[in-house]
Write a protein that holds these residues in place. Structure first.
Motif, mmCIF file in Angstrom:
data_model
loop_
_atom_site.group_PDB
_atom_site.id
_atom_site.type_symbol
_atom_site.label_atom_id
_atom_site.label_comp_id
_atom_site.label_asym_id
_atom_site.label_seq_id
_atom_site.Cartn_x
_atom_site.Cartn_y
_atom_site.Cartn_z
ATOM 1 N N GLN A 11 2.903 2.874 8.272
ATOM 2 C CA GLN A 11 2.304 1.677 8.873
ATOM 3 C C GLN A 11 1.868 0.686 7.808
ATOM 4 O O GLN A 11 2.023 -0.526 7.965
ATOM 5 C CB GLN A 11 1.115 2.062 9.761
ATOM 6 C CG GLN A 11 1.481 2.815 11.019
ATOM 7 C CD GLN A 11 2.233 1.974 12.033
ATOM 8 O OE1 GLN A 11 2.470 0.778 11.828
ATOM 9 N NE2 GLN A 11 2.635 2.578 13.140
ATOM 10 N N ASN A 12 1.318 1.188 6.716
ATOM 11 C CA ASN A 12 0.905 0.304 5.635
ATOM 12 C C ASN A 12 2.108 -0.380 5.005
ATOM 13 O O ASN A 12 2.083 -1.582 4.726
ATOM 14 C CB ASN A 12 0.131 1.095 4.579
ATOM 15 C CG ASN A 12 -0.414 0.218 3.463
ATOM 16 O OD1 ASN A 12 0.237 0.025 2.446
ATOM 17 N ND2 ASN A 12 -1.600 -0.329 3.660
ATOM 18 N N VAL A 13 3.178 0.392 4.779
ATOM 19 C CA VAL A 13 4.407 -0.182 4.220
ATOM 20 C C VAL A 13 4.988 -1.215 5.174
ATOM 21 O O VAL A 13 5.373 -2.324 4.770
ATOM 22 C CB VAL A 13 5.432 0.933 3.926
ATOM 23 C CG1 VAL A 13 6.793 0.337 3.555
ATOM 24 C CG2 VAL A 13 4.935 1.835 2.801
ATOM 25 N N ARG A 14 5.039 -0.861 6.440
ATOM 26 C CA ARG A 14 5.611 -1.788 7.436
ATOM 27 C C ARG A 14 4.823 -3.100 7.478
ATOM 28 O O ARG A 14 5.411 -4.182 7.564
ATOM 29 C CB ARG A 14 5.618 -1.131 8.819
ATOM 30 C CG ARG A 14 6.299 -1.953 9.903
ATOM 31 C CD ARG A 14 6.255 -1.256 11.247
ATOM 32 N NE ARG A 14 7.190 -0.151 11.314
ATOM 33 C CZ ARG A 14 6.847 1.130 11.416
ATOM 34 N NH1 ARG A 14 5.561 1.485 11.431
ATOM 35 N NH2 ARG A 14 7.760 2.071 11.500
ATOM 36 N N LEU A 200 -3.301 3.270 -1.619
ATOM 37 C CA LEU A 200 -2.299 3.033 -0.584
ATOM 38 C C LEU A 200 -1.504 1.768 -0.854
ATOM 39 O O LEU A 200 -0.293 1.700 -0.585
ATOM 40 C CB LEU A 200 -2.979 2.955 0.788
ATOM 41 C CG LEU A 200 -2.068 3.010 2.027
ATOM 42 C CD1 LEU A 200 -1.154 4.223 1.979
ATOM 43 C CD2 LEU A 200 -2.918 3.024 3.291
ATOM 44 N N ASP A 201 -2.147 0.747 -1.392
ATOM 45 C CA ASP A 201 -1.423 -0.483 -1.719
ATOM 46 C C ASP A 201 -0.447 -0.262 -2.878
ATOM 47 O O ASP A 201 0.617 -0.888 -2.925
ATOM 48 C CB ASP A 201 -2.398 -1.611 -2.064
ATOM 49 C CG ASP A 201 -3.110 -2.144 -0.833
ATOM 50 O OD1 ASP A 201 -2.568 -1.995 0.285
ATOM 51 O OD2 ASP A 201 -4.215 -2.705 -0.976
ATOM 52 N N ALA A 202 -0.794 0.627 -3.790
ATOM 53 C CA ALA A 202 0.135 0.968 -4.867
ATOM 54 C C ALA A 202 1.333 1.726 -4.319
ATOM 55 O O ALA A 202 2.436 1.652 -4.860
ATOM 56 C CB ALA A 202 -0.572 1.781 -5.947
ATOM 57 N N TYR A 203 1.116 2.448 -3.232
ATOM 58 C CA TYR A 203 2.238 3.140 -2.577
ATOM 59 C C TYR A 203 3.199 2.120 -1.977
ATOM 60 O O TYR A 203 4.403 2.149 -2.241
ATOM 61 C CB TYR A 203 1.720 4.090 -1.485
ATOM 62 C CG TYR A 203 2.726 5.134 -1.072
ATOM 63 C CD1 TYR A 203 2.575 6.470 -1.452
ATOM 64 C CD2 TYR A 203 3.847 4.797 -0.320
ATOM 65 C CE1 TYR A 203 3.506 7.428 -1.093
ATOM 66 C CE2 TYR A 203 4.785 5.755 0.043
ATOM 67 C CZ TYR A 203 4.611 7.068 -0.338
ATOM 68 O OH TYR A 203 5.547 8.005 0.021
ATOM 69 N N SER A 204 2.675 1.180 -1.195
ATOM 70 C CA SER A 204 3.548 0.175 -0.582
ATOM 71 C C SER A 204 4.075 -0.802 -1.620
ATOM 72 O O SER A 204 5.008 -1.559 -1.349
ATOM 73 C CB SER A 204 2.803 -0.581 0.525
ATOM 74 O OG SER A 204 1.692 -1.281 0.013
ATOM 75 N N GLY A 205 3.509 -0.771 -2.845
ATOM 76 C CA GLY A 205 3.994 -1.580 -3.944
ATOM 77 C C GLY A 205 4.985 -0.859 -4.832
ATOM 78 O O GLY A 205 5.220 -1.268 -5.964
#
Length: 263
Positions: A11-14, A200-205
């Motif tokens: 969901q964060n990535v999306r 989590l933002d580093a994951y989606s980054g």
């Protein structure tokens, strides 16, 4: 990350890529970062290995300045082949692939973000790409038939999946015998600091979800692939350092070319 569910990560990535598709934030290197706001998508993609001719051959708006390499350049595509792009975004790599496979070939882009699918379909119509289609779906559960694809490409997307073994099993399922992977993605070269690993933002980054070379090789072998090669690109550190300014992220991850064949 252990306390986060796979769905929370997705969901964060999306949401991150929904914002990019809607241009609510500036697209940037690899996966979007504020520090890269001053580089245009064209400037960013030049650093990733795209030629001026490639950059001028796609519909305006399809190049969002995302990725960590140029997968269709390593895929050795042939006329008539069926190509699948995992995480197709605005359609950039799909449109470049479509020129190589020609009218007798076909390109399928899969993305889990509805706004990206809409953007890619509009770009395809704008550019007259009749051999290219875009399907909404997760790369862990591909909306693609068994043994129907010759080549799978992907550009800095598989690291975003919280279930990488499932991604490669699905890729194996849809590949024809003799089909191949040609992927650009990031790999770990050292253990990430906890403050990055659990961000989590580093994951989606495209950072904290990266796997080591040994881990990726094991996943590919267990999925049934042969002729596996994972080639790190040390020169990628020059642009990866901008993904998380001040964190020396280039000491922990680099871009790599990942190739494998389904026997």
């Amino acid at each position: 990350m252990s306390d986060l569910t796979k769905d929370q990560i997705r969901q964060n990535v999306r949401n991150r890529y929904k914002q990019i598709a809607l241009q609510e934030v500036n697209a940037g290197t690899g996966c979007w970062t504020p520090s890269s706001c001053c580089d245009s998508p064209t400037e960013i993609s030049s650093k990733l290995g795209y030629s001026a001719e490639e950059l001028s051959a796609v519909p305006e708006g399809s190049n969002l300045g995302l990725g960590c390499g140029n997968p269709q350049a390593i895929a050795e595509l042939k006329p008539g082949e069926v190509v699948l792009d995992l995480g197709s975004g605005g359609g950039f790599d799909c449109f470049l692939a479509s020129r190589q496979v020609g009218e007798t070939g076909r390109v399928i882009g899969v993305d889990m973000t509805p706004e990206m699918i809409s953007k890619a379909r509009a770009n395809a119509a704008k550019g007259g790409f009749s051999n290219t289609e875009f399907r909404l779906g997760e790369i862990e559960h591909l909306p693609v038939a068994d043994q129907s694809v010759d080549v799978i490409i992907s550009n800095c997307v598989i690291n975003l999946s919280p279930d990488k073994p499932q991604v490669f099993r699905e890729a194996y399922r849809v590949l024809k015998p003799g089909g191949r992977l040609a992927i650009s993605d990031v790999v770990l070269t050292a253990e990430l600091p906890p403050e990055i690993k659990n961000d989590l933002d580093a994951y989606s980054g495209c950072m904290s979800g990266a796997s080591s070379i040994d881990e990726l090789k094991m996943i590919l072998e267990q999925s049934g692939y042969t002729r596996i090669t994972i080639e790190p690109k040390d020169e990628s550190r020059t642009f990866i350092k901008d993904w998380l300014p001040g964190a020396n992220i280039e000491d922990y991850i680099v871009s790599a070319i990942i190739k494998a064949v389904k026997p």
